[in-house]
Design a protein around this motif. Structure first.
Motif, PDB file in Angstrom:
ATOM      1  N   ASP A 206       0.792  -1.230   0.000  1.00 41.01           N
ATOM      2  CA  ASP A 206       0.000   0.000   0.000  1.00 41.01           C
ATOM      3  C   ASP A 206       0.825   1.281   0.000  1.00 41.01           C
ATOM      4  O   ASP A 206       0.281   2.365  -0.070  1.00 41.01           O
ATOM      5  N   GLN A 207       2.140   1.183   0.070  1.00 33.53           N
ATOM      6  CA  GLN A 207       2.964   2.388   0.050  1.00 33.53           C
ATOM      7  C   GLN A 207       3.019   2.979  -1.354  1.00 33.53           C
ATOM      8  O   GLN A 207       3.161   2.254  -2.346  1.00 33.53           O
ATOM      9  N   LYS A 208       2.890   4.292  -1.449  1.00 31.06           N
ATOM     10  CA  LYS A 208       2.997   5.013  -2.715  1.00 31.06           C
ATOM     11  C   LYS A 208       3.708   6.333  -2.449  1.00 31.06           C
ATOM     12  O   LYS A 208       3.829   6.783  -1.312  1.00 31.06           O
ATOM     13  N   LEU A 209       4.155   6.976  -3.522  1.00 31.99           N
ATOM     14  CA  LEU A 209       4.841   8.267  -3.412  1.00 31.99           C
ATOM     15  C   LEU A 209       4.424   9.155  -4.573  1.00 31.99           C
ATOM     16  O   LEU A 209       4.296   8.690  -5.706  1.00 31.99           O
ATOM     17  N   ILE A 210       4.207  10.427  -4.268  1.00 34.25           N
ATOM     18  CA  ILE A 210       3.903  11.418  -5.304  1.00 34.25           C
ATOM     19  C   ILE A 210       5.043  12.424  -5.337  1.00 34.25           C
ATOM     20  O   ILE A 210       5.426  12.981  -4.309  1.00 34.25           O
ATOM     21  N   VAL A 211       5.595  12.648  -6.524  1.00 30.36           N
ATOM     22  CA  VAL A 211       6.673  13.613  -6.718  1.00 30.36           C
ATOM     23  C   VAL A 211       6.133  14.814  -7.483  1.00 30.36           C
ATOM     24  O   VAL A 211       5.445  14.651  -8.503  1.00 30.36           O
ATOM     25  N   ILE A 212       6.411  16.002  -6.994  1.00 26.46           N
ATOM     26  CA  ILE A 212       6.080  17.236  -7.723  1.00 26.46           C
ATOM     27  C   ILE A 212       7.393  17.953  -7.977  1.00 26.46           C
ATOM     28  O   ILE A 212       8.058  18.413  -7.051  1.00 26.46           O
ATOM     29  N   CYS A 213       7.777  18.020  -9.252  1.00 30.77           N
ATOM     30  CA  CYS A 213       9.083  18.573  -9.603  1.00 30.77           C
ATOM     31  C   CYS A 213       8.956  19.624 -10.694  1.00 30.77           C
ATOM     32  O   CYS A 213       7.867  19.884 -11.212  1.00 30.77           O
ATOM     33  N   GLY A 214      10.072  20.228 -11.046  1.00 31.53           N
ATOM     34  CA  GLY A 214      10.088  21.248 -12.077  1.00 31.53           C
ATOM     35  C   GLY A 214      11.087  22.341 -11.758  1.00 31.53           C
ATOM     36  O   GLY A 214      11.785  22.285 -10.738  1.00 31.53           O
ATOM     37  N   ALA A 215      11.140  23.320 -12.614  1.00 29.90           N
ATOM     38  CA  ALA A 215      12.109  24.401 -12.468  1.00 29.90           C
ATOM     39  C   ALA A 215      11.763  25.302 -11.293  1.00 29.90           C
ATOM     40  O   ALA A 215      10.623  25.337 -10.815  1.00 29.90           O
ATOM     41  N   THR A 216      12.755  26.025 -10.826  1.00 33.21           N
ATOM     42  CA  THR A 216      12.546  26.968  -9.745  1.00 33.21           C
ATOM     43  C   THR A 216      11.505  28.018 -10.135  1.00 33.21           C
ATOM     44  O   THR A 216      11.415  28.424 -11.295  1.00 33.21           O
ATOM     45  N   ALA A 217      10.694  28.430  -9.181  1.00 32.92           N
ATOM     46  CA  ALA A 217       9.660  29.459  -9.352  1.00 32.92           C
ATOM     47  C   ALA A 217       8.488  29.002 -10.213  1.00 32.92           C
ATOM     48  O   ALA A 217       7.665  29.817 -10.626  1.00 32.92           O
ATOM     49  N   SER A 218       8.382  27.707 -10.475  1.00 34.31           N
ATOM     50  CA  SER A 218       7.277  27.216 -11.305  1.00 34.31           C
ATOM     51  C   SER A 218       5.998  26.980 -10.510  1.00 34.31           C
ATOM     52  O   SER A 218       4.950  26.663 -11.087  1.00 34.31           O
ATOM     53  N   GLY A 219       6.066  27.106  -9.195  1.00 32.12           N
ATOM     54  CA  GLY A 219       4.866  26.973  -8.377  1.00 32.12           C
ATOM     55  C   GLY A 219       4.707  25.630  -7.697  1.00 32.12           C
ATOM     56  O   GLY A 219       3.597  25.267  -7.277  1.00 32.12           O
ATOM     57  N   LYS A 220       5.801  24.896  -7.546  1.00 31.05           N
ATOM     58  CA  LYS A 220       5.742  23.556  -6.942  1.00 31.05           C
ATOM     59  C   LYS A 220       5.230  23.600  -5.501  1.00 31.05           C
ATOM     60  O   LYS A 220       4.382  22.802  -5.110  1.00 31.05           O
ATOM     61  N   SER A 221       5.769  24.522  -4.719  1.00 34.79           N
ATOM     62  CA  SER A 221       5.426  24.582  -3.297  1.00 34.79           C
ATOM     63  C   SER A 221       3.954  24.917  -3.083  1.00 34.79           C
ATOM     64  O   SER A 221       3.291  24.317  -2.225  1.00 34.79           O
ATOM     65  N   ALA A 222       3.431  25.862  -3.858  1.00 30.61           N
ATOM     66  CA  ALA A 222       2.032  26.260  -3.706  1.00 30.61           C
ATOM     67  C   ALA A 222       1.094  25.111  -4.063  1.00 30.61           C
ATOM     68  O   ALA A 222       0.119  24.851  -3.356  1.00 30.61           O
TER      69      ALA A 222
ATOM     70  N   THR B 110      -1.572  14.822   4.250  1.00 27.54           N
ATOM     71  CA  THR B 110      -0.286  14.145   4.227  1.00 27.54           C
ATOM     72  C   THR B 110       0.850  15.119   4.513  1.00 27.54           C
ATOM     73  O   THR B 110       0.618  16.270   4.896  1.00 27.54           O
ATOM     74  N   LEU B 111       2.063  14.679   4.308  1.00 28.99           N
ATOM     75  CA  LEU B 111       3.253  15.472   4.599  1.00 28.99           C
ATOM     76  C   LEU B 111       4.034  15.778   3.317  1.00 28.99           C
ATOM     77  O   LEU B 111       3.797  15.153   2.274  1.00 28.99           O
ATOM     78  N   ILE B 112       4.946  16.723   3.426  1.00 28.33           N
ATOM     79  CA  ILE B 112       5.794  17.121   2.303  1.00 28.33           C
ATOM     80  C   ILE B 112       7.253  16.838   2.660  1.00 28.33           C
ATOM     81  O   ILE B 112       7.717  17.215   3.737  1.00 28.33           O
ATOM     82  N   ILE B 113       7.938  16.175   1.744  1.00 25.85           N
ATOM     83  CA  ILE B 113       9.379  15.949   1.880  1.00 25.85           C
ATOM     84  C   ILE B 113      10.070  16.906   0.916  1.00 25.85           C
ATOM     85  O   ILE B 113       9.902  16.799  -0.304  1.00 25.85           O
ATOM     86  N   SER B 114      10.813  17.843   1.429  1.00 26.21           N
ATOM     87  CA  SER B 114      11.502  18.806   0.575  1.00 26.21           C
ATOM     88  C   SER B 114      12.639  18.134  -0.188  1.00 26.21           C
ATOM     89  O   SER B 114      13.404  17.352   0.373  1.00 26.21           O
TER      90      SER B 114
ATOM     91  N   GLU C 170       9.076   5.333   4.441  1.00 27.47           N
ATOM     92  CA  GLU C 170       8.791   4.026   5.033  1.00 27.47           C
ATOM     93  C   GLU C 170       7.880   4.150   6.251  1.00 27.47           C
ATOM     94  O   GLU C 170       6.994   3.309   6.473  1.00 27.47           O
ATOM     95  N   LYS C 171       8.072   5.198   7.042  1.00 29.70           N
ATOM     96  CA  LYS C 171       7.308   5.355   8.274  1.00 29.70           C
ATOM     97  C   LYS C 171       5.990   6.109   8.078  1.00 29.70           C
ATOM     98  O   LYS C 171       5.164   6.156   8.994  1.00 29.70           O
ATOM     99  N   SER C 172       5.803   6.692   6.895  1.00 30.15           N
ATOM    100  CA  SER C 172       4.608   7.501   6.651  1.00 30.15           C
ATOM    101  C   SER C 172       3.346   6.642   6.636  1.00 30.15           C
ATOM    102  O   SER C 172       3.315   5.553   6.067  1.00 30.15           O
ATOM    103  N   ARG C 173       2.294   7.169   7.247  1.00 27.73           N
ATOM    104  CA  ARG C 173       1.005   6.483   7.249  1.00 27.73           C
ATOM    105  C   ARG C 173       0.070   7.050   6.188  1.00 27.73           C
ATOM    106  O   ARG C 173      -1.125   6.736   6.165  1.00 27.73           O
ATOM    107  N   SER C 174       0.615   7.898   5.335  1.00 29.21           N
ATOM    108  CA  SER C 174      -0.153   8.475   4.227  1.00 29.21           C
ATOM    109  C   SER C 174       0.716   8.410   2.981  1.00 29.21           C
ATOM    110  O   SER C 174       1.786   7.805   2.992  1.00 29.21           O
ATOM    111  N   ILE C 175       0.261   9.020   1.904  1.00 28.35           N
ATOM    112  CA  ILE C 175       1.053   9.065   0.674  1.00 28.35           C
ATOM    113  C   ILE C 175       1.829  10.379   0.665  1.00 28.35           C
ATOM    114  O   ILE C 175       1.255  11.445   0.412  1.00 28.35           O
TER     115      ILE C 175
END
Length: 303
Positions: free
Chosen positions: A5-21, A32-36, A89-94
Motif C-alpha cells: 500500500d505504500q505510494k509516493l507522489i513527486v512534484i518537480c520542475g524548475a525553480t519558481a514554477s509553483g511547486k510549493s504552492a 499528508t506530509l511534504i518531503i523537501s 517508510e514510516k509515513s502512514r499516508s502518501i
C-alpha cells in the motif's frame, strides 16, 4: 516497508514554477506530509533566498528535510536519500516529495546506489594541484568504465571518481547502480513557457528583496563569515556583490533574475530526460483540478 500500500507522489520542475504552492494545496487535500527535495532548504538560517516555506505554511502541512543541517556542514546525496527513504517508510499516508533538485529526487525514485564517501577537502586540494588532463589520465588507468560516461573536460565528476577510489579502494563504477523501490510513484512536473517563467522569477526576486534578502545576507555574513560556500549560491552571491560595493542593488536584482533563469533552464533539461513525468501547464487555470485528477487516478489504481 508496507510494499503493497505504500505510494509516493513527486512534484518537480524548475525553480519558481509553483511547486510549493501546488504541493501545499494537494497535501492538505490528502492530509499528508511534504518531503523537501531542495539542496539549499536543508540548511538553517538560509530562508528568504531559498524560498523556504514560511512558518505558517509549515504549520499547515508537516514539512520534512528542511533546516536539518548547519550551514557549515555538507549534506551528501546518500544522507539525503537515507533520510527521505526513512520518512517514506514510516509515513502512514502518501507523502509528497517536492523540489527542483533532480539528483535528490532521483536518488530516491531510482534507488541510486551511492558510494558512502563524503567530500574529502584535503584529498580534493591535492587532486586540484594536477591539471584536468592529468586527473583524467589517472582515472583512465584505474576506472576506464567511468571514463566512458565522464567527459574529459568534466573536472567535477573526474575528481569525485578519483576521490571515491582513493577513499574506498574500489572504483566508483563498481559501486554505482540502481535499486528502484517496489512501490508505485507518480511523477508530476510543472511546466511553463520560458517568458512566463521569467516573469514569475522576476516577481519572486522582487518579493525576496522586499522580504529582506539584503538584511538576511548581511546577517549570514556576520554569523558565518563572508567566505561561507553557501553565500556563493544563487541570490546570496549577487547580494554579496552589492554589499561589497561591486554593483548596485538594481544590478544585483537583474543578475539574480538572469542567473535564476539560466538555472531554471538547466533544471528543465534535467527533468526532460525522464519520460515518466506527467507534465502540467502552470499557466492553466485548471492546474489544481488537473493535478488532482492525475493524483486521484493514481491513488485508486490497483497495482
Amino acid at each position: 516497508m508496507r510494499e503493497i500500500d505504500q505510494k509516493l507522489i513527486v512534484i518537480c520542475g524548475a525553480t519558481a514554477s509553483g511547486k510549493s504552492a501546488l504541493a501545499l494545496e494537494i497535501a492538505q487535500k490528502l492530509d499528508t506530509l511534504i518531503i523537501s527535495a531542495d539542496s539549499r532548504q536543508v540548511y538553517r538560517d538560509f530562508d528568504i533566498g531559498t524560498a523556504k516555506p514560511s512558518p505558517l505554511e509549515q504549520k499547515l502541512v508537516p514539512h520534512y528535510l528542511i533546516d536539518i543541517c548547519h550551514p557549515q556542514e555538507v549534506l551528501t546525496v546518500a544522507q539525503y536519500q537515507g533520510y527521505a527513504q526513512d520518512i517514506i517508510e514510516k509515513s502512514r499516508s502518501i507523502p509528497l516529495m517536492v523540489g527542483g533538485t533532480g539528483l535528490y529526487i532521483k536518488s530516491v525514485t531510482k534507488g541510486l546506489k551511492i558510494p558512502p564517501v563524503a567530500p574529502q577537502a584535503k584529498l580534493r586540494s591535492q587532486l586540484e594541484t594536477y591539471s584536468q588532463q592529468e586527473r583524467y589520465a589517472f582515472l583512465q588507468k584505474i576506472d576506464p568504465i567511468s571514463c566512458e560516461k565522464i567527459h574529459p573536460n568534466d573536472d567535477t565528476r573526474t575528481i569525485r571518481a578519483l576521490e571515491v577510489y582513493y577513499v574506498t579502494g574500489k572504483t566508483i563504477s563498481a559501486q554505482q547502480g540502481e535499486n528502484p523501490p517496489s512501490y508505485p510513484i507518480l511523477h508530476l512536473g510543472l511546466h511553463c513557457e520560458r517568458e512566463f517563467l521569467r516573469q514569475r522569477i522576476a516577481t519572486r526576486t522582487k518579493k525576496m528583496l522586499e522580504m529582506g534578502l539584503v538584511e538576511e545576507t548581511e546577517f549570514l555574513i556576520s554569523k558565518y563569515d563572508i567566505d561561507l560556500p553557501l553565500l556563493n549560491t544563487l541570490g546570496y552571491a549577487e547580494i554579496k556583490q552589492y554589499l561589497q560595493g561591486e554593483i548596485s542593488l538594481s544590478e544585483a536584482q537583474d543578475l539574480i533574475i538572469t542567473h535564476t533563469c539560466q538555472f531554471a533552464k538547466r533544471q528543465q533539461t534535467w527533468f526532460n530526460g525522464y519520460p515518466e513525468i506527467v507534465w502540467l501547464d502552470v499557466s492553466s487555470s485548471q492546474l489544481v483540478p488537473n493535478a488532482w485528477e492525475k493524483i486521484y487516478q493514481f491513488i485508486h489504481k490497483k497495482y
